[in-house]
Design a protein around this motif. Structure first.
Motif, PDB file in Angstrom:
ATOM      1  N   ALA A  50      -9.435  -2.445   3.157  1.00 51.09           N
ATOM      2  CA  ALA A  50      -9.845  -2.548   1.759  1.00 51.09           C
ATOM      3  C   ALA A  50      -8.713  -3.096   0.905  1.00 51.09           C
ATOM      4  O   ALA A  50      -8.928  -3.934   0.024  1.00 51.09           O
ATOM      5  N   ALA A  51      -7.490  -2.624   1.160  1.00 52.79           N
ATOM      6  CA  ALA A  51      -6.335  -3.101   0.404  1.00 52.79           C
ATOM      7  C   ALA A  51      -6.113  -4.588   0.636  1.00 52.79           C
ATOM      8  O   ALA A  51      -5.751  -5.330  -0.287  1.00 52.79           O
ATOM      9  N   ALA A  52      -6.327  -5.062   1.863  1.00 56.80           N
ATOM     10  CA  ALA A  52      -6.175  -6.488   2.151  1.00 56.80           C
ATOM     11  C   ALA A  52      -7.226  -7.312   1.417  1.00 56.80           C
ATOM     12  O   ALA A  52      -6.943  -8.401   0.911  1.00 56.80           O
ATOM     13  N   TRP A  53      -8.452  -6.814   1.329  1.00 58.51           N
ATOM     14  CA  TRP A  53      -9.523  -7.535   0.629  1.00 58.51           C
ATOM     15  C   TRP A  53      -9.245  -7.663  -0.861  1.00 58.51           C
ATOM     16  O   TRP A  53      -9.658  -8.633  -1.493  1.00 58.51           O
ATOM     17  N   LEU A  54      -8.558  -6.686  -1.456  1.00 63.19           N
ATOM     18  CA  LEU A  54      -8.389  -6.728  -2.912  1.00 63.19           C
ATOM     19  C   LEU A  54      -7.175  -7.546  -3.359  1.00 63.19           C
ATOM     20  O   LEU A  54      -6.972  -7.748  -4.557  1.00 63.19           O
ATOM     21  N   LEU A  55      -6.366  -8.034  -2.421  1.00 57.06           N
ATOM     22  CA  LEU A  55      -5.108  -8.663  -2.814  1.00 57.06           C
ATOM     23  C   LEU A  55      -5.305  -9.852  -3.755  1.00 57.06           C
ATOM     24  O   LEU A  55      -4.685  -9.910  -4.823  1.00 57.06           O
ATOM     25  N   LEU A  56      -6.115 -10.831  -3.396  1.00 62.54           N
ATOM     26  CA  LEU A  56      -6.260 -12.015  -4.250  1.00 62.54           C
ATOM     27  C   LEU A  56      -6.978 -11.705  -5.566  1.00 62.54           C
ATOM     28  O   LEU A  56      -6.524 -12.167  -6.622  1.00 62.54           O
ATOM     29  N   PRO A  57      -8.091 -10.948  -5.575  1.00 64.06           N
ATOM     30  CA  PRO A  57      -8.658 -10.569  -6.872  1.00 64.06           C
ATOM     31  C   PRO A  57      -7.676  -9.835  -7.767  1.00 64.06           C
ATOM     32  O   PRO A  57      -7.603 -10.081  -8.978  1.00 64.06           O
ATOM     33  N   SER A  58      -6.902  -8.917  -7.188  1.00 60.27           N
ATOM     34  CA  SER A  58      -5.921  -8.178  -7.987  1.00 60.27           C
ATOM     35  C   SER A  58      -4.840  -9.113  -8.506  1.00 60.27           C
ATOM     36  O   SER A  58      -4.473  -9.065  -9.692  1.00 60.27           O
TER      37      SER A  58
END
Length: 254
Positions: A50-58
């Motif tokens: 989940a943390a990897a998925w949010l990297l670019l949006p964040s």
């Protein structure tokens, strides 16, 4: 894991809705995208993934939040000790504790911290930090924030409390949070890539999934910013603290 999820329309749609909602929260109060997305994505994928998925949006939403660039210089000069602490705390935490989300009780402790801070923000007295202490206190706040980021993937506490204690105007506060969260996202990305030791969940497939979540996050953020422009200062504070309280309660009881 990422390829399997992308091949399942139901899970992909769920992730899109999560990031759109997290973007709205981000647009209104200037934070919450990692916290909301981590909390909800964890219902159907591992914490590290989940943390990897949010990297670019964040990363992208926080860079946009740092606008306007012309006024960023003074913010950088004021907050550099905190940002240095964030990097050291995040990478040191990943090296010490290992893979994100593995430490027992980390999520519960973070939920309690968020809820208590929100309750204090709603009903407690405002705190102002003397200028002579802001440097070292900022470094300490950054170190602690980085450690919590390494444990949970969320970088709100105690960063937001410290930034609010600087008594910045609303726009400057939003910009300062954007800067702090950008640095936290970059440090977390380094930790997930395995820079701090071991192997991390950040790979090409994870980056592709993260890029796919960028559009819903940006659309949600744009909608949230329009809503924020209609809020008074008092209403903004109540929405900010109410959001933190809701997020903390969710992490405590789910």
């Amino acid at each position: 894991m990422n390829a399997d999820l992308l091949a399942q329309p139901g899970l992909l749609l769920g992730a899109v809705l999560v990031f759109a909602l997290a973007g709205v929260v981000k647009g209104v109060v200037g934070l919450g995208l990692p916290t909301v997305s981590m909390a909800l994505l964890a219902l159907f994928m591992p914490t590290g993934q989940a943390a990897a998925w949010l990297l670019l949006p964040s990363l992208v939403t926080n860079v946009l939040q740092m606008r306007p660039a012309a006024s960023l210089g003074p913010v950088l000069r004021q907050l550099w000790p905190m940002q240095l602490g964030v990097v050291v705390g995040t990478l040191g935490g990943v090296w010490w504790w290992g893979p994100l989300g593995q430490a027992a009780g980390a999520r519960t402790l973070l939920g309690a911290a968020l809820a208590l801070y929100a309750l204090w923000g709603l009903w407690g007295r405002a705190v102002t930090l003397p200028h002579r202490h802001q440097g070292w206190l900022g470094a300490v706040a950054g170190l602690v924030t980085g450690g919590i980021t390494a444990l949970t993937g969320v970088f709100v506490v105690p960063a937001v409390a410290y930034l609010q204690a600087l008594q910045l105007p609303r726009q400057a506060l939003m910009q300062a949070m954007g800067l702090s969260f950008t640095v936290s996202t970059l440090a977390l990305g380094l930790g997930l890539s395995g820079v701090a030791g071991g192997s991390g969940p950040l790979d090409g497939a994870a980056l592709g999934a993260s890029a796919a979540m960028l559009l819903p996050a940006l659309l949600g953020m744009a909608a949230g910013e329009r809503l924020r422009s209609r809020l008074s200062a008092t209403a903004f504070k109540r929405v900010l603290m109410g959001s933190l309280l809701a997020l903390g309660a969710y992490m405590l009881f789910n």
